[in-house]
Write a protein that holds these residues in place. Structure first.
Motif, PDB file in Angstrom:
ATOM      1  N   THR A  52       0.850  -1.188   0.000  1.00 34.71           N
ATOM      2  CA  THR A  52       0.000   0.000   0.000  1.00 34.71           C
ATOM      3  C   THR A  52       0.884   1.235   0.000  1.00 34.71           C
ATOM      4  OG1 THR A  52      -0.168   0.258   2.412  1.00 34.71           O
ATOM      5  CG2 THR A  52      -1.798  -1.207   1.343  1.00 34.71           C
ATOM      6  N   ALA A  53       0.304   2.347  -0.389  1.00 36.46           N
ATOM      7  CA  ALA A  53       1.064   3.600  -0.409  1.00 36.46           C
ATOM      8  C   ALA A  53       1.580   3.928   0.994  1.00 36.46           C
ATOM      9  CB  ALA A  53       0.198   4.731  -0.946  1.00 36.46           C
TER      10      ALA A  53
ATOM     11  N   GLU B 149       1.910   9.401 -11.752  1.00 40.20           N
ATOM     12  CA  GLU B 149       0.532   9.633 -11.336  1.00 40.20           C
ATOM     13  C   GLU B 149       0.516   9.846  -9.835  1.00 40.20           C
ATOM     14  OE1 GLU B 149      -2.562   7.100 -12.738  1.00 40.20           O
ATOM     15  OE2 GLU B 149      -1.529   6.713 -14.627  1.00 40.20           O
ATOM     16  N   TYR B 150      -0.203  10.890  -9.383  1.00 41.44           N
ATOM     17  CA  TYR B 150      -0.260  11.201  -7.962  1.00 41.44           C
ATOM     18  C   TYR B 150      -1.000  10.126  -7.190  1.00 41.44           C
ATOM     19  CZ  TYR B 150       1.518  15.852  -8.904  1.00 41.44           C
ATOM     20  OH  TYR B 150       2.307  16.892  -9.273  1.00 41.44           O
ATOM     21  N   VAL B 151      -0.437   9.785  -6.023  1.00 40.31           N
ATOM     22  CA  VAL B 151      -1.032   8.794  -5.135  1.00 40.31           C
ATOM     23  C   VAL B 151      -0.928   9.329  -3.707  1.00 40.31           C
ATOM     24  CG1 VAL B 151      -0.875   6.430  -4.249  1.00 40.31           C
ATOM     25  CG2 VAL B 151      -0.264   6.910  -6.631  1.00 40.31           C
TER      26      VAL B 151
ATOM     27  N   GLN C  60      -4.514   2.414  -0.585  1.00 47.07           N
ATOM     28  CA  GLN C  60      -4.580   1.943  -1.963  1.00 47.07           C
ATOM     29  C   GLN C  60      -3.364   1.063  -2.263  1.00 47.07           C
ATOM     30  OE1 GLN C  60      -4.228   4.936  -0.833  1.00 47.07           O
ATOM     31  NE2 GLN C  60      -3.295   6.349  -2.237  1.00 47.07           N
TER      32      GLN C  60
ATOM     33  N   LEU D 237      -0.484  -0.587  -4.354  1.00 39.99           N
ATOM     34  CA  LEU D 237       0.396  -0.304  -5.485  1.00 39.99           C
ATOM     35  C   LEU D 237       0.986  -1.628  -5.950  1.00 39.99           C
ATOM     36  CD1 LEU D 237       2.392   2.685  -3.950  1.00 39.99           C
ATOM     37  CD2 LEU D 237       0.386   2.801  -5.434  1.00 39.99           C
TER      38      LEU D 237
END
Length: 111
Positions: A56-57, A85-87, A92, A94
């Protein structure tokens, strides 16, 4: 420019985790790029880290902070850019590929 930053190869604690941590604990080498305040706190502009393929982020942030504890002070102000891409830091998932770039985008001051 990547050429102006120092490049380090580091292994994180992710590799020492037991195999029961999930089916895709295979580690990937990713480039971590530090900008502005994050570069100041980390003491470098880029490095290569070994991290789990699926993470995860927020877990990725924790892996990075384990290597650079001084970054913890900007936790609530940063976002990642993964493959440009911004995260935001959160739950979330990855899925990282070898050679992916993860940029640490710190707060940007301005008027």
């Amino acid at each position: 420019r990547l050429s102006s930053g120092r490049r380090r190869h580091r292994e994180t604690a992710a590799e020492g985790r037991p195999p029961g941590d999930g089916g895709s604990m295979r580690c990937q080498q990713v480039s971590v790029l530090y900008f502005a305040r994050s570069a100041e706190l980390a003491g470098l502009r880029c490095e290569t880290l070994s991290v789990p393929r699926q993470i995860t982020a927020l877990q990725l942030w924790e892996e990075i902070v384990e290597v650079h504890p001084r970054l913890a002070v900007i936790r609530d102000q940063v976002v990642f850019a993964v493959r440009q891409e911004y995260v935001p830091l959160g739950d979330q998932l990855l899925v990282l590929q070898p050679g992916d770039e993860v940029a640490i985008i710190p707060p940007i001051s301005g008027g």
